[in-house]
Design a protein around this motif. Structure first.
Motif, PDB file in Angstrom:
ATOM      1  N   PHE A   4      42.832  25.661  44.404  1.00  0.00           N
ATOM      2  CA  PHE A   4      41.827  25.959  43.380  1.00  0.00           C
ATOM      3  C   PHE A   4      42.210  25.345  42.037  1.00  0.00           C
ATOM      4  O   PHE A   4      41.409  24.714  41.370  1.00  0.00           O
ATOM      5  CB  PHE A   4      41.715  27.485  43.280  1.00  0.00           C
ATOM      6  N   VAL A   5      43.456  25.492  41.661  1.00  0.00           N
ATOM      7  CA  VAL A   5      43.905  25.022  40.354  1.00  0.00           C
ATOM      8  C   VAL A   5      44.054  23.511  40.305  1.00  0.00           C
ATOM      9  O   VAL A   5      43.791  22.877  39.287  1.00  0.00           O
ATOM     10  CB  VAL A   5      45.240  25.707  39.980  1.00  0.00           C
ATOM     11  N   THR A   6      44.453  22.897  41.430  1.00  0.00           N
ATOM     12  CA  THR A   6      44.799  21.476  41.390  1.00  0.00           C
ATOM     13  C   THR A   6      43.663  20.548  41.777  1.00  0.00           C
ATOM     14  O   THR A   6      43.815  19.338  41.724  1.00  0.00           O
ATOM     15  CB  THR A   6      45.978  21.204  42.335  1.00  0.00           C
ATOM     16  N   ARG A   7      42.491  21.109  42.172  1.00  0.00           N
ATOM     17  CA  ARG A   7      41.417  20.183  42.540  1.00  0.00           C
ATOM     18  C   ARG A   7      40.905  19.455  41.307  1.00  0.00           C
ATOM     19  O   ARG A   7      41.187  19.846  40.173  1.00  0.00           O
ATOM     20  CB  ARG A   7      40.282  20.931  43.232  1.00  0.00           C
ATOM     21  N   LYS A   8      40.171  18.379  41.530  1.00  0.00           N
ATOM     22  CA  LYS A   8      39.723  17.531  40.425  1.00  0.00           C
ATOM     23  C   LYS A   8      38.938  18.326  39.396  1.00  0.00           C
ATOM     24  O   LYS A   8      38.166  19.207  39.723  1.00  0.00           O
ATOM     25  CB  LYS A   8      38.851  16.391  40.955  1.00  0.00           C
ATOM     26  N   LYS A   9      39.106  17.938  38.145  1.00  0.00           N
ATOM     27  CA  LYS A   9      38.358  18.579  37.071  1.00  0.00           C
ATOM     28  C   LYS A   9      36.895  18.181  37.163  1.00  0.00           C
ATOM     29  O   LYS A   9      36.548  17.113  37.596  1.00  0.00           O
ATOM     30  CB  LYS A   9      38.894  18.161  35.701  1.00  0.00           C
ATOM     31  N   ARG A  10      36.035  19.080  36.718  1.00  0.00           N
ATOM     32  CA  ARG A  10      34.618  18.759  36.620  1.00  0.00           C
ATOM     33  C   ARG A  10      34.119  19.296  35.299  1.00  0.00           C
ATOM     34  O   ARG A  10      34.765  20.107  34.641  1.00  0.00           O
ATOM     35  CB  ARG A  10      33.826  19.416  37.747  1.00  0.00           C
ATOM     36  N   LYS A  11      32.966  18.846  34.903  1.00  0.00           N
ATOM     37  CA  LYS A  11      32.377  19.324  33.662  1.00  0.00           C
ATOM     38  C   LYS A  11      31.851  20.734  33.861  1.00  0.00           C
ATOM     39  O   LYS A  11      31.129  21.007  34.795  1.00  0.00           O
ATOM     40  CB  LYS A  11      31.230  18.405  33.219  1.00  0.00           C
ATOM     41  N   SER A  12      32.203  21.633  32.976  1.00  0.00           N
ATOM     42  CA  SER A  12      31.673  22.979  33.038  1.00  0.00           C
ATOM     43  C   SER A  12      30.582  23.102  31.997  1.00  0.00           C
ATOM     44  O   SER A  12      30.158  22.131  31.392  1.00  0.00           O
ATOM     45  CB  SER A  12      32.776  24.003  32.775  1.00  0.00           C
ATOM     46  N   SER A  13      30.139  24.340  31.761  1.00  0.00           N
ATOM     47  CA  SER A  13      29.108  24.554  30.761  1.00  0.00           C
ATOM     48  C   SER A  13      29.578  24.025  29.415  1.00  0.00           C
ATOM     49  O   SER A  13      30.714  24.254  29.007  1.00  0.00           O
ATOM     50  CB  SER A  13      28.829  26.058  30.651  1.00  0.00           C
ATOM     51  N   PRO A  14      28.716  23.267  28.698  1.00  0.00           N
ATOM     52  CA  PRO A  14      29.134  22.686  27.427  1.00  0.00           C
ATOM     53  C   PRO A  14      29.625  23.747  26.457  1.00  0.00           C
ATOM     54  O   PRO A  14      29.035  24.817  26.357  1.00  0.00           O
ATOM     55  CB  PRO A  14      27.845  22.033  26.906  1.00  0.00           C
ATOM     56  N   ASP A 118      29.976  31.412  37.310  1.00  0.00           N
ATOM     57  CA  ASP A 118      30.275  30.007  37.095  1.00  0.00           C
ATOM     58  C   ASP A 118      28.982  29.203  36.927  1.00  0.00           C
ATOM     59  O   ASP A 118      28.060  29.322  37.745  1.00  0.00           O
ATOM     60  CB  ASP A 118      31.065  29.464  38.280  1.00  0.00           C
ATOM     61  N   PRO A 119      28.857  28.376  35.875  1.00  0.00           N
ATOM     62  CA  PRO A 119      27.620  27.627  35.635  1.00  0.00           C
ATOM     63  C   PRO A 119      27.185  26.750  36.802  1.00  0.00           C
ATOM     64  O   PRO A 119      25.984  26.659  37.088  1.00  0.00           O
ATOM     65  CB  PRO A 119      27.965  26.779  34.402  1.00  0.00           C
ATOM     66  N   GLN A 120      28.132  26.113  37.500  1.00  0.00           N
ATOM     67  CA  GLN A 120      27.722  25.241  38.590  1.00  0.00           C
ATOM     68  C   GLN A 120      27.211  26.034  39.784  1.00  0.00           C
ATOM     69  O   GLN A 120      26.274  25.623  40.469  1.00  0.00           O
ATOM     70  CB  GLN A 120      28.872  24.326  39.019  1.00  0.00           C
ATOM     71  N   ASP A 121      27.810  27.197  40.038  1.00  0.00           N
ATOM     72  CA  ASP A 121      27.298  28.062  41.097  1.00  0.00           C
ATOM     73  C   ASP A 121      25.877  28.513  40.780  1.00  0.00           C
ATOM     74  O   ASP A 121      25.007  28.560  41.654  1.00  0.00           O
ATOM     75  CB  ASP A 121      28.188  29.291  41.264  1.00  0.00           C
ATOM     76  N   ILE A 130      22.772  27.542  33.080  1.00  0.00           N
ATOM     77  CA  ILE A 130      23.256  28.330  31.944  1.00  0.00           C
ATOM     78  C   ILE A 130      24.228  27.506  31.108  1.00  0.00           C
ATOM     79  O   ILE A 130      24.994  26.690  31.637  1.00  0.00           O
ATOM     80  CB  ILE A 130      23.929  29.636  32.428  1.00  0.00           C
ATOM     81  N   ILE A 131      24.167  27.699  29.802  1.00  0.00           N
ATOM     82  CA  ILE A 131      25.103  27.081  28.861  1.00  0.00           C
ATOM     83  C   ILE A 131      25.767  28.213  28.082  1.00  0.00           C
ATOM     84  O   ILE A 131      25.111  28.915  27.314  1.00  0.00           O
ATOM     85  CB  ILE A 131      24.392  26.122  27.890  1.00  0.00           C
ATOM     86  N   VAL A 320      18.276  28.479  31.193  1.00  0.00           N
ATOM     87  CA  VAL A 320      17.053  27.702  31.377  1.00  0.00           C
ATOM     88  C   VAL A 320      16.443  28.092  32.716  1.00  0.00           C
ATOM     89  O   VAL A 320      17.070  27.940  33.768  1.00  0.00           O
ATOM     90  CB  VAL A 320      17.331  26.186  31.347  1.00  0.00           C
ATOM     91  N   MET A 321      15.226  28.641  32.671  1.00  0.00           N
ATOM     92  CA  MET A 321      14.472  28.948  33.884  1.00  0.00           C
ATOM     93  C   MET A 321      13.643  27.717  34.218  1.00  0.00           C
ATOM     94  O   MET A 321      12.723  27.363  33.482  1.00  0.00           O
ATOM     95  CB  MET A 321      13.602  30.181  33.683  1.00  0.00           C
ATOM     96  N   HIS A 322      13.963  27.077  35.327  1.00  0.00           N
ATOM     97  CA  HIS A 322      13.370  25.783  35.653  1.00  0.00           C
ATOM     98  C   HIS A 322      12.001  25.930  36.324  1.00  0.00           C
ATOM     99  O   HIS A 322      11.499  27.037  36.536  1.00  0.00           O
ATOM    100  CB  HIS A 322      14.334  24.982  36.518  1.00  0.00           C
ATOM    101  N   ALA A 323      11.421  24.773  36.665  1.00  0.00           N
ATOM    102  CA  ALA A 323      10.040  24.721  37.139  1.00  0.00           C
ATOM    103  C   ALA A 323       9.840  25.410  38.489  1.00  0.00           C
ATOM    104  O   ALA A 323       8.712  25.662  38.889  1.00  0.00           O
ATOM    105  CB  ALA A 323       9.579  23.260  37.224  1.00  0.00           C
ATOM    106  N   GLU A 324      10.918  25.729  39.213  1.00  0.00           N
ATOM    107  CA  GLU A 324      10.793  26.463  40.466  1.00  0.00           C
ATOM    108  C   GLU A 324      10.613  27.963  40.256  1.00  0.00           C
ATOM    109  O   GLU A 324      10.202  28.684  41.172  1.00  0.00           O
ATOM    110  CB  GLU A 324      12.047  26.275  41.338  1.00  0.00           C
ATOM    111  N   MET A 325      10.938  28.445  39.056  1.00  0.00           N
ATOM    112  CA  MET A 325      11.183  29.869  38.840  1.00  0.00           C
ATOM    113  C   MET A 325       9.961  30.766  39.027  1.00  0.00           C
ATOM    114  O   MET A 325       9.955  31.666  39.860  1.00  0.00           O
ATOM    115  CB  MET A 325      11.755  30.069  37.436  1.00  0.00           C
TER     116      MET A 325
END
Length: 428
Positions: A4-14, A118-121, A130-131, A320-325
């Motif tokens: 979990f800790v060592t996997r590649k970094k990704r962009k999280s919520s700004p 988590d924002p990506q989840d 979510i931001i 942000v509630m998107h167009a599917e919501m």
């Protein structure tokens, strides 16, 4: 934990940067920071760690110092999770792990609630993004203070439900940009079959934040179309930039004030509407669930798909509630058994939903029934027959002392969500 800790970094919520030296840890994703904090403070649950982390602007060092001075809370019945991606592992034909799955499969369970932090989840499994830490802290606090003062004069909306007159379990008010728009809202627009009486001109802090919300929501819309819809907007989704010109502001005072399951009205927003929702004050649960078409016997194909998904909305978060919501999901703010007080707001949560009222859906263009009020735009959600089709209907039955008529008309739109009007309607 090591994987979990060592996997590649990704962009999280700004995260909002302030006038301070850049720290290496700011570049780490939120879930990596949570993993670090969890190893340092194993007696604290993930929800508490996330709340502390957000309160300290994402600084692991400051959060850790604060946690050392705090007692771990008693365990509740709700268990928070780390990022679901840390458990989603694809398997090769030889049975060897090949790393995190690109799109982990999530099955909700009917009657159960899956919690997301988590924002990506959130983006992957719900119709929202979510931001966190959306505004600079001083701007967020100034807006909160302004609206807490405004909320002292908010009122409850009264409407009719199953022949009973009820009031909303929270207070609210409605804000627009100009006095001309204010006059129109009071005398031309109709909600639940009645006109609004409490319409206010946008406050200085609300106005200051509006453009920042607009820009962020438009970025999220573009990203959503690219990542979830292969670069093509949804049918009926407007291609025009999202431009908020109105805001509902709600105040939830205490853990029991809530709002039940609903979809936001599309009457003046049009189909496939997008809404930007800014939360201030105490953290509350925003729950969503799919609306599935039912067979003739009232059953759905997969009842588990109707399970609740809970998104935790901390102070200074933009959802942000998107167009599917609105067409395919319902949402609610659930009552809570207890909440952690906010240093400024106490037990109160302020929520601002910025909306883009489209000119082509002005009341002068929408159908009117024999009651001579603008009709409400709805979408078929209950049965498979005509599933997802839009229609206009009388809504006077929601007004105490009034009965609705039998007016009904199918609504037709072009691919960009613009109304297709009959020749007679265009002449009138």
């Amino acid at each position: 934990m090591e994987a979990f800790v060592t996997r590649k970094k990704r962009k999280s919520s700004p995260e909002v940067r302030h006038d301070r030296p850049a720290e290496v840890e700011i570049e780490e994703s939120t879930d990596v920071k949570l993993a670090m904090l969890s190893s340092l403070h194993p007696t604290f649950d993930q929800e508490t760690l996330l709340d502390f982390l957000l309160a300290h602007d994402g600084s692991v060092k400051a959060t850790s110092q604060s946690l050392r001075q705090s007692q771990p809370p008693k365990k509740s019945g709700v268990v928070a999770q780390t990022s679901l991606r840390s458990y989603a592992v694809a398997t090769t034909s030889a049975g060897q792990d090949s790393g995190p799955s690109k799109k982990p499969k999530l099955l909700s369970r009917k009657g159960a609630t899956m919690h997301f932090f988590d924002p990506q989840d959130i983006s992957e499994h719900t119709p929202c993004t979510i931001i966190h830490n959306f505004l600079p802290p001083d701007d967020a606090n100034s807006l909160l203070l302004e609206l807490l003062e405004e909320s002292k004069t908010f009122g409850k909306i009264t409407f009719k439900l199953f022949d009973n007159v009820v009031s909303s379990p929270h207070t609210s008010s409605f804000y627009v940009g100009t006095y001309d728009e204010l006059d129109q809202q009071k005398h031309e627009y109709v909600y639940n079959g009645a006109r609004l009486t409490d319409v206010r001109k946008i406050t200085p802090q609300l106005n200051k934040v509006k453009d920042r919300v607009r820009d962020a929501v438009n970025r999220e819309i573009a990203s959503r179309i690219l990542t979830h819809h292969s670069g093509k907007k949804l049918k009926y989704q407007s291609p025009a930039p999202w431009s908020p010109n109105a805001a509902f502001v709600n105040c939830y005072n205490g853990p029991q004030e809530n709002v039940g399951w609903h979809s936001d009205q599309l009457t003046y927003l049009g189909p496939r509407a997008v809404i930007g929702s800014l939360s201030l004050g105490v953290t509350r649960e925003f729950r969503v669930r799919r609306v599935l078409p039912k067979e003739d016997d009232g059953q759905v194909d997969n009842p588990d798909a109707e399970g609740q998904l809970a998104i935790h909305l901390p102070h200074n978060s933009l959802l942000v509630m998107h167009a599917e919501m609105q067409e395919e999901w319902k949402h609610s703010i659930a009552p809570a058994t207890a909440i952690d007080p906010h240093p400024i707001a106490g037990n109160r949560r302020i929520n601002i939903t910025y909306r883009d009222y489209r000119e082509e859906f002005h009341p002068k263009y929408t159908p009117r029934c024999s009651c001579d009020i603008p009709c409400v735009l709805r979408v078929v959600q209950k049965k498979k027959e005509n599933w997802g089709r839009y229609f206009w209907m009388c809504h006077a039955g929601n007004v105490p002392g009034k009965d609705s008529c039998t007016f009904f008309q199918w609504a037709d739109f072009d691919d960009d969500g613009n109304p297709i009007r009959k020749q007679a309607e265009r002449k009138s």
